[in-house]
Motif scaffolding. Structure first.
Motif, PDB file in Angstrom:
ATOM      1  N   LYS A  64      47.246 121.258 -70.955  1.00  0.00           N
ATOM      2  CA  LYS A  64      46.942 119.878 -71.303  1.00  0.00           C
ATOM      3  C   LYS A  64      45.429 119.670 -71.310  1.00  0.00           C
ATOM      4  N   VAL A  65      44.959 119.041 -72.360  1.00  0.00           N
ATOM      5  CA  VAL A  65      43.538 118.735 -72.493  1.00  0.00           C
ATOM      6  C   VAL A  65      43.379 117.298 -72.983  1.00  0.00           C
ATOM      7  N   LYS A  66      42.186 116.772 -72.831  1.00  0.00           N
ATOM      8  CA  LYS A  66      41.854 115.450 -73.360  1.00  0.00           C
ATOM      9  C   LYS A  66      40.924 115.618 -74.541  1.00  0.00           C
ATOM     10  N   VAL A  67      41.263 114.942 -75.626  1.00  0.00           N
ATOM     11  CA  VAL A  67      40.468 115.068 -76.854  1.00  0.00           C
ATOM     12  C   VAL A  67      40.055 113.670 -77.311  1.00  0.00           C
ATOM     13  N   LEU A 346      40.260 120.864 -82.246  1.00  0.00           N
ATOM     14  CA  LEU A 346      41.664 121.142 -82.503  1.00  0.00           C
ATOM     15  C   LEU A 346      41.960 120.981 -83.997  1.00  0.00           C
ATOM     16  N   ASP A 350      47.162 121.783 -83.467  1.00  0.00           N
ATOM     17  CA  ASP A 350      46.741 121.624 -82.066  1.00  0.00           C
ATOM     18  C   ASP A 350      46.282 122.934 -81.453  1.00  0.00           C
ATOM     19  N   ARG A 378      38.665 116.346 -83.962  1.00  0.00           N
ATOM     20  CA  ARG A 378      39.161 116.085 -82.611  1.00  0.00           C
ATOM     21  C   ARG A 378      38.520 117.093 -81.664  1.00  0.00           C
ATOM     22  N   VAL A 380      37.638 118.575 -77.852  1.00  0.00           N
ATOM     23  CA  VAL A 380      38.138 118.651 -76.482  1.00  0.00           C
ATOM     24  C   VAL A 380      37.055 118.129 -75.546  1.00  0.00           C
ATOM     25  N   PRO A 395      47.412 117.954 -76.444  1.00  0.00           N
ATOM     26  CA  PRO A 395      46.272 117.031 -76.371  1.00  0.00           C
ATOM     27  C   PRO A 395      46.670 115.624 -75.926  1.00  0.00           C
ATOM     28  N   GLU A 396      45.787 114.993 -75.176  1.00  0.00           N
ATOM     29  CA  GLU A 396      45.891 113.579 -74.837  1.00  0.00           C
ATOM     30  C   GLU A 396      44.697 112.863 -75.447  1.00  0.00           C
ATOM     31  N   GLN A 397      44.962 111.915 -76.304  1.00  0.00           N
ATOM     32  CA  GLN A 397      43.910 111.227 -77.029  1.00  0.00           C
ATOM     33  C   GLN A 397      43.217 110.193 -76.144  1.00  0.00           C
TER      34      GLN A 397
END
Length: 404
Positions: A64-67, A346, A350, A378, A380, A395-397
Motif C-alpha cells: 500500500k502506498v499513497k499517491v 504509477l 498501478d 500519479r 508516490v 494506491p491510496e489517493q
C-alpha cells in the motif's frame, strides 16, 4: 565379486555424543564422515519425494502506498540568507564635562525619548564659572564704551588739529582692542553656559536605554577620555545585514536594477517559520568583499511590538523571480539515485515506474519540479521503500498540501 553388507552401529562417547560407524566382516570399524550425516536427510527427502512437487507459496497482497497528482500553483522563488539584526541608531552616552555624578534619572532598560534627562553632574562649579565669565564680559563691555568715547573725542580734536595723528591712532587701536576683548569674553560666557548645560546629560535619540555603567557619587571625566555612562539603541525599525553571493547579486540587479532599493524581503528568527516579518531592501554595498566574494545587503523591517532585538541571528529571504506557474511535490516524494533525483510514478496498471526529474526551489514544505512530470502523473508520496520497478501496488489517493 561377493558383496558385503556392513551393519550400521553407534558408539556413545563421553557425554551425550553418539558416533555412528559400520562394522566390517573382519571386525574393523569404519567411521561415517560427518558431511554424510549432514546431507543424509536431504538425500532421503529427494529419494522419497518422487516426482511430486509442492505448489509454490502464494504471493502476498500488493504493498500500500499513497499517491497524489502534482500541485499546480503560481509561485515565486526566494533566496534565503543568514544574517544579524542591528539597530538603526545606536549611541554610547558619555560625559562631556568632568564632575561628580549627582543623579541618575532613568530605570535600566526603559524606553526613552529624545531630550529626556538621563544623568545630572553637579552643576555648582560650572554655575560659578558662568558667573565669573559674565562679570568679565561686563568689564570688557565697559572698557569698550570708554574706548569708543575716547576715539570719538580724538576724531574731533584731530579735525581741529589739537592732537597729533599718532595720538589718534593710539586711541583708535585701543578701541579695537576693547571690542576684541568683549568678543573673547562673550565666547567665554558661551563656553561656560555650554558646560553648565552639559551637566544635564539628555537622551540623544528615541530608543531603549541600557543599564547605568557608573553609580551616583562617582567622579566622571569629560573630554578625550570621556566616561561611558550607558547606551541607547533604537528599536523600530531595525536593520538586518546579510552577505549574498555574487551570482545572486547579479540576478537581482538584472531583475530589479543596480540599487535594489525597495525589493521585497522577508524575515524570521529562531523560533519562527514562514517568514512572518515583511520589509524591503534599502542598501547594497558598492563593492564585494574580495576575501569571501560576497556583497553585503541590508533590509529594513518594522518592529512596533519590539519582538526583534539588535544582535539576534535571523534568516532573511529575498524574492529571486517573478511569479510563474509550477508543479509542486512534497520533498519526501523525491528519492536520490547517486546524483540523480527521481520519483516513482504509477501507470494505468498501478505498477511503479522510475521517472527522473529536475527539482527546483523550495516553496514552503513543497519542492518545485522543473522537468520530468506533468500534472496528470500519479506520483508516490509515501511508501517509497516498498516499491520496486514494475511491482504492482495498492494506491491510496491523497492531495498534495492536504495530506498531513
Amino acid at each position: 565379486m561377493k558383496q558385503h553388507i556392513y551393519p550400521l552401529r553407534t558408539k556413545k562417547l563421553k557425554g551425550s555424543i553418539i558416533l555412528p560407524y559400520f562394522q566390517g566382516i573382519n571386525g574393523d570399524r569404519m567411521v561415517v564422515p560427518f558431511i554424510f550425516w549432514a546431507l543424509f536427510p536431504l538425500v532421503l527427502l529427494t529419494g522419497c519425494g518422487g516426482n511430486d512437487q509442492k505448489p509454490e507459496a502464494q504471493q502476498g497482497p500488493p504493498p500500500k502506498v499513497k499517491v497524489a497528482y502534482p500541485l499546480r500553483r503560481e509561485v515565486s522563488e526566494w533566496d534565503e540568507f543568514t544574517g544579524r539584526i542591528e539597530a538603526v541608531d545606536s549611541v554610547e552616552v558619555r560625559a562631556r564635562v568632568s564632575g561628580y555624578l549627582e543623579k541618575i534619572n532613568f530605570v535600566a532598560g526603559q524606553k526613552v525619548k529624545k531630550g529626556d534627562l538621563l544623568f545630572l553632574i553637579d552643576p555648582k562649579p560650572f554655575q560659578a564659572q558662568l558667573n565669573l565669565t559674565q562679570a568679565e564680559l561686563e568689564r570688557t563691555q565697559t572698557k569698550r564704551e570708554l574706548a569708543k568715547n575716547d576715539l570719538a573725542r580724538a576724531e574731533g580734536l584731530l579735525k581741529a588739529k589739537a592732537i597729533s595723528g599718532e595720538e589718534y591712532d593710539s586711541r583708535n587701536k585701543g578701541y579695537r582692542e576693547a571690542v576684541a576683548a568683549v568678543r573673547a569674553a562673550e565666547a567665554s560666557v558661551y563656553a561656560a553656559r555650554l558646560n553648565l548645560q552639559y551637566c544635564e546629560i539628555l537622551a540623544p535619540i528615541d530608543g531603549r536605554v541600557g543599564r547605568e555603567l557608573i553609580t551616583q557619587g562617582n567622579l566622571v571625566n569629560g573630554g578625550g577620555e570621556a566616561t561611558l555612562l550607558t547606551t541607547i539603541v533604537s528599536t523600530d525599525p531595525l536593520y538586518v545585514y546579510v552577505d549574498a553571493d555574487e551570482r545572486s547579486i547579479l540576478r537581482y540587479k538584472r531583475q530589479h536594477g543596480p540599487s535594489l532599493e525597495g525589493v521585497e524581503a522577508q524575515l524570521e528568527v529562531a523560533d519562527e517559520e514562514g517568514f512572518p516579518h515583511h520589509g524591503r531592501i534599502d542598501y547594497i554595498a558598492p563593492s564585494a568583499d574580495p576575501e569571501t566574494g560576497t556583497v553585503k545587503l541590508r533590509g529594513v523591517f518594522a518592529n512596533a511590538d519590539e519582538l526583534l532585538s539588535p544582535g539576534f541571528f535571523a534568516r532573511m529571504r529575498i524574492r529571486a523571480s517573478e511569479p510563474y506557474n509550477a508543479l509542486l511535490l512534497p520533498d519526501r516524494a523525491l528519492a536520490t539515485d547517486q546524483a540523480q533525483r527521481f520519483v516513482w510514478v504509477l501507470n494505468q496498471e498501478d505498477k511503479a515506474e522510475y521517472r527522473r526529474i529536475t527539482p527546483g526551489a523550495h516553496v514552503g514544505n513543497l519542492r518545485v519540479i522543473k522537468e520530468g512530470l506533468t500534472g496528470q502523473d500519479r506520483v508516490v508520496i509515501e511508501g517509497l521503500q516498498k516499491i520496486r520497478p514494475g511491482v504492482k501496488v495498492s494506491p491510496e489517493q491523497i492531495t498534495v498540501g492536504g495530506e498531513q
